[in-house]
Design a protein around this motif. Structure first.
Motif, PDB file in Angstrom:
ATOM      1  N   UNK A  86      10.774  -3.888  -4.212  1.00 13.46           N
ATOM      2  CA  UNK A  86      11.057  -4.582  -2.965  1.00 13.46           C
ATOM      3  C   UNK A  86      10.526  -3.820  -1.764  1.00 13.46           C
ATOM      4  N   UNK A  87      10.594  -2.483  -1.826  1.00  7.35           N
ATOM      5  CA  UNK A  87      10.096  -1.664  -0.733  1.00  7.35           C
ATOM      6  C   UNK A  87       8.577  -1.761  -0.623  1.00  7.35           C
ATOM      7  N   UNK A  88       7.879  -1.779  -1.763  1.00 15.12           N
ATOM      8  CA  UNK A  88       6.424  -1.954  -1.752  1.00 15.12           C
ATOM      9  C   UNK A  88       6.065  -3.304  -1.146  1.00 15.12           C
ATOM     10  N   UNK A  89       6.801  -4.340  -1.547  1.00 11.63           N
ATOM     11  CA  UNK A  89       6.571  -5.678  -0.988  1.00 11.63           C
ATOM     12  C   UNK A  89       6.817  -5.688   0.517  1.00 11.63           C
ATOM     13  N   UNK A  90       7.851  -5.004   0.936  1.00 12.00           N
ATOM     14  CA  UNK A  90       8.214  -4.945   2.349  1.00 12.00           C
ATOM     15  C   UNK A  90       7.134  -4.241   3.166  1.00 12.00           C
ATOM     16  N   UNK A  91       6.587  -3.141   2.633  1.00 16.15           N
ATOM     17  CA  UNK A  91       5.610  -2.347   3.384  1.00 16.15           C
ATOM     18  C   UNK A  91       4.230  -2.979   3.390  1.00 16.15           C
ATOM     19  N   UNK A  92       3.855  -3.609   2.276  1.00 19.07           N
ATOM     20  CA  UNK A  92       2.496  -4.146   2.151  1.00 19.07           C
ATOM     21  C   UNK A  92       2.392  -5.565   2.693  1.00 19.07           C
ATOM     22  N   UNK A  93       3.320  -6.428   2.279  1.00 22.54           N
ATOM     23  CA  UNK A  93       3.217  -7.842   2.638  1.00 22.54           C
ATOM     24  C   UNK A  93       3.322  -8.073   4.133  1.00 22.54           C
ATOM     25  N   UNK A  94       4.086  -7.228   4.820  1.00 24.90           N
ATOM     26  CA  UNK A  94       4.280  -7.430   6.252  1.00 24.90           C
ATOM     27  C   UNK A  94       3.486  -6.423   7.081  1.00 24.90           C
ATOM     28  N   UNK A  95       2.508  -5.757   6.424  1.00 26.25           N
ATOM     29  CA  UNK A  95       1.598  -4.842   7.114  1.00 26.25           C
ATOM     30  C   UNK A  95       2.336  -3.788   7.922  1.00 26.25           C
ATOM     31  N   UNK A  96       3.475  -3.333   7.374  1.00 27.75           N
ATOM     32  CA  UNK A  96       4.221  -2.283   8.062  1.00 27.75           C
ATOM     33  C   UNK A  96       3.434  -0.969   8.059  1.00 27.75           C
ATOM     34  N   UNK A  97       2.700  -0.722   6.968  1.00 28.34           N
ATOM     35  CA  UNK A  97       1.923   0.499   6.828  1.00 28.34           C
ATOM     36  C   UNK A  97       0.598   0.142   6.185  1.00 28.34           C
ATOM     37  N   UNK A  98      -0.534   0.663   6.667  1.00 25.81           N
ATOM     38  CA  UNK A  98      -1.813   0.427   5.989  1.00 25.81           C
ATOM     39  C   UNK A  98      -1.741   0.881   4.533  1.00 25.81           C
ATOM     40  N   UNK A  99      -2.245   0.051   3.635  1.00 26.42           N
ATOM     41  CA  UNK A  99      -2.125   0.340   2.211  1.00 26.42           C
ATOM     42  C   UNK A  99      -2.800   1.659   1.853  1.00 26.42           C
ATOM     43  N   UNK A 100      -3.970   1.912   2.434  1.00 24.93           N
ATOM     44  CA  UNK A 100      -4.686   3.141   2.117  1.00 24.93           C
ATOM     45  C   UNK A 100      -3.863   4.367   2.482  1.00 24.93           C
ATOM     46  N   UNK A 101      -3.229   4.333   3.663  1.00 29.73           N
ATOM     47  CA  UNK A 101      -2.396   5.457   4.100  1.00 29.73           C
ATOM     48  C   UNK A 101      -1.219   5.655   3.161  1.00 29.73           C
ATOM     49  N   UNK A 102      -0.587   4.562   2.743  1.00 26.95           N
ATOM     50  CA  UNK A 102       0.586   4.671   1.879  1.00 26.95           C
ATOM     51  C   UNK A 102       0.227   5.287   0.532  1.00 26.95           C
ATOM     52  N   UNK A 103      -0.826   4.760  -0.115  1.00 27.02           N
ATOM     53  CA  UNK A 103      -1.168   5.254  -1.445  1.00 27.02           C
ATOM     54  C   UNK A 103      -1.743   6.663  -1.406  1.00 27.02           C
ATOM     55  N   UNK A 104      -2.487   7.003  -0.354  1.00 26.48           N
ATOM     56  CA  UNK A 104      -3.009   8.364  -0.239  1.00 26.48           C
ATOM     57  C   UNK A 104      -1.883   9.373  -0.054  1.00 26.48           C
ATOM     58  N   UNK A 105      -0.931   9.038   0.820  1.00 23.71           N
ATOM     59  CA  UNK A 105       0.174   9.970   1.076  1.00 23.71           C
ATOM     60  C   UNK A 105       1.025  10.174  -0.171  1.00 23.71           C
ATOM     61  N   UNK A 106       1.346   9.073  -0.869  1.00 28.32           N
ATOM     62  CA  UNK A 106       2.162   9.207  -2.069  1.00 28.32           C
ATOM     63  C   UNK A 106       1.395   9.905  -3.183  1.00 28.32           C
ATOM     64  N   UNK A 107       0.087   9.612  -3.270  1.00 27.36           N
ATOM     65  CA  UNK A 107      -0.728  10.279  -4.281  1.00 27.36           C
ATOM     66  C   UNK A 107      -0.791  11.777  -4.069  1.00 27.36           C
ATOM     67  N   UNK A 108      -0.907  12.202  -2.802  1.00 25.59           N
ATOM     68  CA  UNK A 108      -0.962  13.632  -2.493  1.00 25.59           C
ATOM     69  C   UNK A 108       0.345  14.317  -2.852  1.00 25.59           C
TER      70      UNK A 108
END
Length: 637
Positions: free
Chosen positions: A552-574
């Motif tokens: 649900x949190x992924x849906x919330x952040x991505x679907x409503x453009x709360x955070x750029x997807x690239x920034x989210x996945x890069x930060x979590x990946x790091x």
């Protein structure tokens, strides 16, 4: 105490063996003569002797020590403890008054989900997420008496998660002081004879400044209110003629003052810090009760008002999903600021503190304060939209803080009796909560470093000063217009990381370390019985709920453009790359086949109470002189 713990642990081990059938469950038994009380007959003694032989037959020599495979963990005897056991409760409750609790999250959730759905989702988050994770973190910290890196010696291969937690906290601390800066500026400005945001006679006010108390909802624009212009000029630095690097003078001044105060507190013993957090928490409780009662009287809040909030203003599937996500995020505030802060706070408890009872009380306190804060948010939000403009249609500063500081500052400025006093008390609550969160988070970083790296303990003062001045310098960037605008994204990224790490903690404590051993260690530490239902609930229900929250949190952040997807996945990946790299490093530093290497990395090392008496008692009950490396064929869960 010895008889009680011994009997409970023996029963727990024997029952665990029966539950696991013929799979050869890996648990450790008690020596002969240990664990008196009750029957204590020949049958019980024979069972203990048989169990001891089973454990000894499954044990292999522990050829490796903690971390480097050469040195054991050495406890920092100068780290100190809380002056009172209640200090852990008060320190954990300071985060109940954080600015997020009075932000747009509860307001938006109540508008789109209504009190019924939102409260159900919020209480589910407390029960399925916050309480189990709080108990696991409290267990790790209190049992090991160490910070969020060294506590992972319960399963050393996961120690990379401890370094990930350290990285998250350091990144969060670069901007977290701004959360305390803003309420401090508001609180200081209430000391004027006339509150500055209630009139347009200030140097920063524009020619279009207005102090209107009504407007036409059909208009697309309204004149900028004095409350809005105060926020633009003093906080966001978005006034006329501003640039991306514009900065309001009160912001850096407040940053420096706050970090100097934090430095002064960190140089004190932990007992003094605990007393300071206790006093701050009591003061926040008292001020919140006073403000709540006067707000309810002034705004005529009654059962009818509450009834009008029970159902959402309109039904929308996406709105309901976002309301649920907001409720789960608010429930996560019970786990304290940053990541792993409960581990570090619990590490200053005495070994016999009742962590289970305090976990329940902390979560209940957060739930009660949260529900009352939601009521305050709705009242303040409705008052602002009734008199100033619709958020975010007429007033949109493109920042999450606008809901808190615009709504509440206007509301308290309109109070007929002592508006300065009530505004000061409210913003003092937010300031103390954010200052306490900053203290706890930095204390967690320092505790983790000093517990893990023995060579740093003799340089404590230098390291504390270096960290404080370095973080204060980086905080100045977030005082600028550009830096302040980026505060919308960073906290949400941190919340995403918290849910992932919480799932790893459940996996490590109840599956890798083992259900039976986890239950027995809890019983030994607390000196009372822990029901198997509690352990099964944490083991199965919590991971399922965390998985749903994560989706649900992924849906919330991505679907409503709360955070750029690239920034989210890069930060979590790091963040999780650090944990994965350490896992690989840990495995390669061991000897033997890959199976034996994994076996050594998953087995606990130096996992025992640091106090000599408790450690000896623990070894007597467990029937061992050191934590055993269990045969890989055994079922440890």
């Amino acid at each position: 105490m010895k008889g009680i713990c011994g009997e409970q642990l023996n029963n727990c081990m024997l029952l665990g063996n029966c539950d696991n059938g013929g799979d050869g469950a890996t648990i450790v038994g008690a020596e002969d003569g240990v664990g008196g009380g009750g029957s204590g007959g020949v049958l019980a003694a024979s069972a203990r002797r048989i169990r001891l032989r089973q454990v000894q037959s499954m044990a292999v020599p522990a050829t490796s020590a903690y971390d480097t495979l050469e040195r054991p963990y050495r406890h920092d005897k100068a780290r100190g403890r809380w002056a009172k056991s209640a200090d852990f409760y008060f320190a954990s409750c300071t985060h109940a008054f954080t600015s997020l609790m009075f932000s747009d999250l509860p307001t938006f959730g109540l508008i789109h989900g209504g009190w019924v759905l939102f409260i159900i989702a919020y209480l589910m988050g407390i029960f399925f997420y916050s309480l189990p994770i709080f108990l696991i973190q409290a267990f790790l910290g209190q049992f090991s008496t160490s910070g969020s890196i060294s506590a992972f010696r319960v399963a050393p291969i996961f120690k990379g998660i401890g370094y990930s937690i350290l990285l998250i906290n350091l990144v969060t601390l670069t901007y977290y002081s701004i959360g305390a800066v803003v309420p401090l500026i508001y609180a200081v400005n209430t000391l004027h004879a006339v509150i500055p945001w209630t009139h347009c006679n200030n140097t920063w006010n524009s020619l279009d400044c207005s102090t209107h108390d009504n407007y036409d909802p059909d208009d697309l624009t309204v004149d900028p209110h004095s409350t809005v212009e105060f926020f633009r000029s003093m906080i966001a630095s978005t006034g006329e003629g501003s640039t991306a690097m514009s900065i309001s003078l009160p912001m850096p001044v407040a940053v420096v003052a706050i970090w100097l105060l934090v430095l002064a507190l960190l140089l004190k013993p932990i007992a003094f810090i605990g007393k300071a957090l206790r006093c701050a928490c009591v003061l926040m409780f008292a001020c919140f009760v006073a403000v709540l009662f006067y707000l309810a009287i002034h705004e005529r809040v009654d059962l009818g008002t509450i009834h009008s909030y029970l159902l959402p203003s309109f039904y929308n599937v996406e709105g309901l999903l976002r309301a649920g996500s907001s409720a789960f995020l608010l429930a996560g505030l019970s786990l304290g600021p940053g990541c792993g802060s409960v581990i570090n706070l619990a590490s200053y408890n005495s070994f016999r503190s009742d962590a289970e009872r305090m976990s329940v009380w902390v979560c209940l306190t957060h739930a009660c304060i949260g529900l009352l804060a939601m009521l305050c948010c709705n009242v303040a939000h409705d008052h602002f939209e009734d008199h100033v403009g619709m958020l975010p249609l007429h007033v949109d500063e493109k920042h999450d803080m606008q809901y808190l500081y615009l709504s509440f500052s206007y509301l308290f400025g309109r109070f007929s009796t002592a508006p300065n006093l009530w505004a000061f008390l409210f913003f003092l609550i937010i300031f103390l909560a954010e200052l306490s969160a900053l203290m706890i988070q930095l204390l967690s970083v320092l505790t983790s470093l000093f517990d893990e790296f023995e060579c740093l303990r003799c340089r404590k003062m230098a390291i504390i000063c270096f960290l404080v001045f370095g973080l204060a310098a980086t905080s100045l960037y977030f005082c600028t217009q550009l830096g302040f605008s980026q505060l919308n994204q960073l906290p949400r990224l941190a919340m995403f990381s918290h849910v992932l790490i919480s799932g790893v903690l459940v996996l490590m404590a109840t599956w890798v370390y083992g259900r039976v051993r986890f239950q027995c260690d809890l019983q030994f530490m607390l000196g009372k019985t822990i029901s198997s239902f509690t352990i099964f609930f944490i083991r199965f229900a919590t991971p399922i709920f965390l998985g749903l929250c994560l989706c649900q949190l992924v849906y919330f952040l991505i679907s409503f453009n709360e955070i750029p997807q690239l920034l989210m996945w890069l930060s979590q990946g790091l963040i999780f790359l650090v944990a994965i790299v350490y896992m690989v490093y840990k495995v390669t530093k061991t000897n033997g086949s890959w199976r034996q290497r994994l076996q050594q990395c998953l087995a606990p090392h130096d996992w025992h109470p640091v106090d000599a008496d408790n450690r000896r008692f623990y070894e007597e009950i467990m029937g061992i002189s050191e934590m055993l490396v269990i045969d890989a064929n055994a079922n440890t869960t």
